[in-house]
Design a protein around this motif. Structure first.
Motif, PDB file in Angstrom:
ATOM      1  N   ILE A  30       0.902  -1.101   0.136  1.00 37.96           N
ATOM      2  CA  ILE A  30       0.165  -0.021  -0.003  1.00 37.96           C
ATOM      3  C   ILE A  30       0.743   1.173   0.075  1.00 37.96           C
ATOM      4  CG2 ILE A  30      -1.770   1.175   1.317  1.00 37.96           C
ATOM      5  CD1 ILE A  30      -2.589  -1.442   2.471  1.00 37.96           C
ATOM      6  N   SER A  31       0.612   2.153  -0.841  1.00 41.87           N
ATOM      7  CA  SER A  31       1.354   3.369  -0.859  1.00 41.87           C
ATOM      8  C   SER A  31       1.195   4.176   0.448  1.00 41.87           C
ATOM      9  CB  SER A  31       0.976   4.386  -2.058  1.00 41.87           C
ATOM     10  OG  SER A  31       1.005   3.443  -3.430  1.00 41.87           O
ATOM     11  N   ASN A  32       2.151   4.873   0.869  1.00 36.13           N
ATOM     12  CA  ASN A  32       2.097   5.637   2.109  1.00 36.13           C
ATOM     13  C   ASN A  32       1.691   7.287   1.810  1.00 36.13           C
ATOM     14  OD1 ASN A  32       4.364   6.369   1.294  1.00 36.13           O
ATOM     15  ND2 ASN A  32       5.568   5.229   2.740  1.00 36.13           N
ATOM     16  N   ARG A  33       1.647   7.460   0.322  1.00 37.51           N
ATOM     17  CA  ARG A  33       1.454   8.535   0.104  1.00 37.51           C
ATOM     18  C   ARG A  33       0.437   8.723  -1.153  1.00 37.51           C
ATOM     19  NH1 ARG A  33       6.878  11.859   0.026  1.00 37.51           N
ATOM     20  NH2 ARG A  33       5.693  13.685  -1.056  1.00 37.51           N
ATOM     21  N   ALA A  34      -0.614   9.593  -0.992  1.00 44.29           N
ATOM     22  CA  ALA A  34      -1.611   9.537  -2.184  1.00 44.29           C
ATOM     23  C   ALA A  34      -1.217  10.093  -3.583  1.00 44.29           C
ATOM     24  CB  ALA A  34      -2.665  10.439  -1.780  1.00 44.29           C
ATOM     25  N   ASN A  35       0.055  10.802  -3.765  1.00 43.21           N
ATOM     26  CA  ASN A  35       0.544  11.132  -4.885  1.00 43.21           C
ATOM     27  C   ASN A  35       1.470  10.083  -5.698  1.00 43.21           C
ATOM     28  OD1 ASN A  35       2.258  11.897  -2.983  1.00 43.21           O
ATOM     29  ND2 ASN A  35       3.698  12.658  -4.136  1.00 43.21           N
ATOM     30  N   ASP A  38      -2.149   4.275  -5.351  1.00 43.31           N
ATOM     31  CA  ASP A  38      -2.949   3.424  -4.040  1.00 43.31           C
ATOM     32  C   ASP A  38      -1.971   2.323  -3.611  1.00 43.31           C
ATOM     33  OD1 ASP A  38      -5.255   5.176  -4.343  1.00 43.31           O
ATOM     34  OD2 ASP A  38      -5.903   4.083  -6.146  1.00 43.31           O
ATOM     35  N   TYR A  39      -1.120   1.789  -4.800  1.00 47.26           N
ATOM     36  CA  TYR A  39      -0.477   0.686  -4.386  1.00 47.26           C
ATOM     37  C   TYR A  39       0.869   0.748  -5.209  1.00 47.26           C
ATOM     38  CZ  TYR A  39      -4.047  -2.327  -2.067  1.00 47.26           C
ATOM     39  OH  TYR A  39      -4.908  -2.585  -1.101  1.00 47.26           O
ATOM     40  N   GLN A  40       2.091   0.317  -4.585  1.00 46.09           N
ATOM     41  CA  GLN A  40       3.174   0.205  -5.268  1.00 46.09           C
ATOM     42  C   GLN A  40       3.713  -1.106  -5.587  1.00 46.09           C
ATOM     43  OE1 GLN A  40       5.636   2.907  -2.725  1.00 46.09           O
ATOM     44  NE2 GLN A  40       5.753   4.302  -4.520  1.00 46.09           N
ATOM     45  N   ALA A  41       4.382  -1.276  -6.690  1.00 38.54           N
ATOM     46  CA  ALA A  41       5.228  -2.408  -6.930  1.00 38.54           C
ATOM     47  C   ALA A  41       6.822  -2.243  -7.130  1.00 38.54           C
ATOM     48  CB  ALA A  41       4.751  -3.212  -8.263  1.00 38.54           C
ATOM     49  N   ASN A  42       7.469  -2.618  -5.856  1.00 41.15           N
ATOM     50  CA  ASN A  42       8.874  -2.239  -5.821  1.00 41.15           C
ATOM     51  C   ASN A  42       9.777  -3.339  -6.246  1.00 41.15           C
ATOM     52  OD1 ASN A  42       7.764   0.275  -5.021  1.00 41.15           O
ATOM     53  ND2 ASN A  42       7.647  -0.582  -2.751  1.00 41.15           N
ATOM     54  N   GLY A  43       9.176  -4.746  -6.697  1.00 38.76           N
ATOM     55  CA  GLY A  43      10.190  -5.675  -6.778  1.00 38.76           C
ATOM     56  C   GLY A  43      11.262  -5.735  -7.907  1.00 38.76           C
ATOM     57  N   VAL A  44      10.823  -4.683  -8.663  1.00 38.09           N
ATOM     58  CA  VAL A  44      11.891  -4.510  -9.932  1.00 38.09           C
ATOM     59  C   VAL A  44      13.104  -4.248  -9.427  1.00 38.09           C
ATOM     60  CG1 VAL A  44      12.101  -3.325 -11.994  1.00 38.09           C
ATOM     61  CG2 VAL A  44      10.108  -4.112 -11.576  1.00 38.09           C
ATOM     62  N   ILE A  85       0.557   2.284  -9.041  1.00 36.71           N
ATOM     63  CA  ILE A  85      -0.826   1.975  -9.488  1.00 36.71           C
ATOM     64  C   ILE A  85      -1.911   2.642  -8.880  1.00 36.71           C
ATOM     65  CG2 ILE A  85      -2.390  -0.206  -9.599  1.00 36.71           C
ATOM     66  CD1 ILE A  85       0.216  -1.670  -9.064  1.00 36.71           C
ATOM     67  N   HIS A  86      -2.693   3.300  -9.505  1.00 35.05           N
ATOM     68  CA  HIS A  86      -3.888   4.195  -9.359  1.00 35.05           C
ATOM     69  C   HIS A  86      -5.064   3.482  -9.630  1.00 35.05           C
ATOM     70  CE1 HIS A  86      -1.580   7.977  -8.571  1.00 35.05           C
ATOM     71  NE2 HIS A  86      -0.842   7.505  -9.629  1.00 35.05           N
ATOM     72  N   LEU A  87      -5.654   3.100  -8.635  1.00 32.49           N
ATOM     73  CA  LEU A  87      -6.850   2.268  -8.949  1.00 32.49           C
ATOM     74  C   LEU A  87      -8.116   2.865  -9.546  1.00 32.49           C
ATOM     75  CD1 LEU A  87      -6.940  -0.178  -5.933  1.00 32.49           C
ATOM     76  CD2 LEU A  87      -6.010  -0.757  -8.106  1.00 32.49           C
ATOM     77  N   ASP A  88      -9.014   2.267 -10.272  1.00 28.03           N
ATOM     78  CA  ASP A  88     -10.108   2.930 -10.963  1.00 28.03           C
ATOM     79  C   ASP A  88     -11.396   2.786  -9.548  1.00 28.03           C
ATOM     80  OD1 ASP A  88     -11.431   3.609 -13.618  1.00 28.03           O
ATOM     81  OD2 ASP A  88     -12.592   2.236 -12.866  1.00 28.03           O
ATOM     82  N   LYS A  89     -11.872   4.291  -9.868  1.00 30.68           N
ATOM     83  CA  LYS A  89     -12.973   4.445  -8.855  1.00 30.68           C
ATOM     84  C   LYS A  89     -14.230   3.554  -9.342  1.00 30.68           C
ATOM     85  CE  LYS A  89     -12.214   9.125  -7.988  1.00 30.68           C
ATOM     86  NZ  LYS A  89     -12.729  10.565  -8.173  1.00 30.68           N
TER      87      LYS A  89
END
Length: 584
Positions: A30-35, A38-44, A85-89
């Protein structure tokens, strides 16, 4: 609903398509900052280091293969290779709609797929010593264990509670000798044992000072262990009355332990000689200076000296070690455990590590049975020392809980002077007990924490009263709207950012429950509920619900969000063993 799992699967598939190894961790969080989305993928980042390539270029390839059509409205690269990743409303609204009337709030039950089967989980918690009344030192084991148990059952695991009460040992000779004298003096057992602490002190004084009493006490131990009927009868009287004291505490604490969950130390007594025989036959234990000892090379000190684990004293007596080894075998074989969890304070960590190593060697714990000792820190006073009475004595748990209710009554009567005595008592009970439990459960399990009445009874910040008030505030909205929150049509059209933030948080409950179960850390659920309530307060201020002129669809969505928050707060607090009320 497990968004994190869904996104992890999607990112993993994209990584494989981009040429990354199949075992690459997508590291979705889960992203800790809205900008940052909503989620981050950091595995790369880690994968690029292994492959010795440019992380941003690699992340770009992953994004090109990432199929989140209909799930995310924007995917972007950030920094040296983070994927935001910004999820769709619309997608969030549809997911929320599918769980709106689900009693499990979208949390899937075990067995919904082949890799998520229900387990038999044996949980050992509370474990008071029946020679004494429960004190503040028993609070953490009791309520942390009970919260984890409730979370496991909510997720669909089969839980077998084990209250490993201290109902055996040499101290019982002293206590039985004293009780026998009381009964011969025509006292009733219930009266004699009304104050267990005082009874114990009296017996100890006699043991230390009265000529001949210590010898009588030792004789009672021998008679008890050899099955003497008179001794067994006295012992049972003592145990029954002691258990009744514990049951009163469990009822006050809203804890799910019952008499049927008790598996005291005495229950293992018939098996202890078998444990020793098995350890000796397998050359795991050896005789040393008359005692039976296991030398644990795996826990050798810096000089190479093995850890010493005594399983039978030179005089033939057994120890906690012997009992805990027998418990391992019973829980693995008779209870058919897949997982064993034990809650005690951190001072016993070494002991349980030794128990596990020896039990594994002896095959009392098969490889397929996981064994988790979950230590916890201590409750401290404002002086940073273990929480005690002003005179330095141990605080009885019953007295602490009674004081919590009295203090809560003072706070609530000030806020609600119109409450009847009956209503005030009911609310004070729920608020006071809830405050003590949440203050403890919200702290990291392994940390010590400062016990502070003012903080825990506050209606601001991460406290039970704040969450209980948030719940009752939502009930008042439905009351004013004259709508039954369980029976109206729940549809969602997320427009405002506060609506989206609330929806996203509601859909993260399964992630949190799984973390609580896997790590045995109820504080994660406490944090989640506080964040949910805080987001709700922001939503309530920014998104009018019952004002004139609010468009019908907006009102419908906002009431539906209120209902989902209400249900989630109630269920979350119930897992923590904290009660709510419609009006506060």
């Amino acid at each position: 609903m497990n968004i994190k799992q869904l996104l992890s699967e999607k990112v993993s598939a994209a990584m494989v398509a981009a040429g990354l190894p199949a075992d690459t961790n997508p590291a979705v969080s889960i992203s800790n900052r809205a900008n940052f989305g909503d989620y981050q993928a950091n595995g790369v980042m880690g994968a690029a280091k292994r492959l010795k390539t440019n992380p941003r270029e690699l992340a770009k390839k992953v994004v090109e293969h990432l199929d989140l059509v209909g799930i995310a409205d924007k995917v972007e690269l950030a920094g040296p290779g983070f994927i935001n990743i910004h999820l769709d409303k619309v997608w969030l609204a549809s997911q929320l709609s599918t769980i709106a009337d689900d009693k499990n709030l979208g949390v899937s039950q075990r067995g919904y797929n082949a890799t998520d089967k229900a387990q038999n989980v044996v949980v050992d918690y509370s474990a008071p010593n029946l020679a004494k009344e429960m004190h503040v030192g028993h609070l953490r084991s009791t309520i942390i264990g009970d919260a984890v148990v409730r979370a496991l059952e909510f997720r669909g695991d089969k839980v077998i509670r084990q209250n490993h009460m201290g109902d055996w040992g040499t101290q019982f000779g002293m206590l039985l000798a004293h009780l026998s004298d009381k009964l011969q003096a025509n006292e009733v057992a219930e009266t004699a044992l009304a104050d267990l602490e005082n009874f114990y002190r009296e017996a100890k004084v006699r043991f230390d000072d009265e000529e001949g009493f210590a010898d009588r006490a030792r004789d009672y131990v021998v008679r008890l262990q050899s099955g003497d009927v008179e001794c067994a009868t006295l012992w049972q009287q003592f145990i029954d009355i002691s258990i009744a004291h514990s049951e009163e505490i469990y009822e006050k604490l809203n804890v799910t332990l019952t008499r049927e969950d008790i598996m005291g130390e005495s229950a293992y007594n018939p098996d202890l000689s078998n444990v020793i025989d098995d350890l000796m036959a397998k050359n795991i234990a050896v005789e040393d200076q008359g005692a039976k000892v296991v030398f644990i090379d795996e826990m050798a000190n810096k000089d190479g000296e093995p850890s010493v684990f005594i399983v039978q004293k030179s005089g033939g007596g057994y120890l906690y070690a012997t009992t805990d080894l027998s418990a391992c075998r019973y829980r693995s074989n008779d209870l058919n455990a897949d997982r064993i969890i034990i809650f005690t304070d951190a001072r016993q960590a070494l002991h349980f590590k030794q128990v596990e190593i020896v039990a594994r060697k002896a095959e009392f714990l098969p490889e397929n049975v996981s064994y988790h000792h979950c230590p916890f820190g201590m409750m401290m006073g404002n002086d940073g020392k273990p929480f005690k009475t002003r005179s330095g004595g141990t605080i009885k748990l019953a007295e602490l809980l009674d004081e919590a209710v009295v203090r809560a009554k003072d706070v609530i009567s000030e806020k609600n002077p119109d409450y009847s005595d009956e209503k005030l008592t009911e609310v004070a009970q729920k608020v006071g007990i809830g405050a003590v439990k949440f203050a403890d459960l919200s702290k990291n399990r392994t940390s010590d924490y400062i016990f502070n009445w003012k903080t825990m009874l506050s209606f601001e910040g991460a406290t039970a009263p704040y969450l209980q008030y948030a719940y009752s505030r939502i009930q008042s909205i439905f009351s004013k709207a004259n709508v039954n929150q369980h029976e109206f049509d729940k549809t969602f059209n997320l427009v405002e950012p506060q609506e989206k933030a609330l929806a996203l948080k509601l859909l993260q409950l399964e992630d949190v429950i799984d973390a609580v179960i896997n790590e045995c850390t109820p504080n994660l659920l406490c944090n989640y509920l506080y964040e949910l309530a805080s987001l709700y307060m922001s939503f309530y201020e920014a998104c009018p619900i019952l004002k004139d002129g609010i468009e019908k669809q907006a009102k419908q969505t906002r009431l539906a969000l209120c209902a989902q928050v209400s249900n989630t707060l109630k269920k979350g607090l119930d897992i923590l063993g904290i009660e709510v009320m419609e009006r506060m």
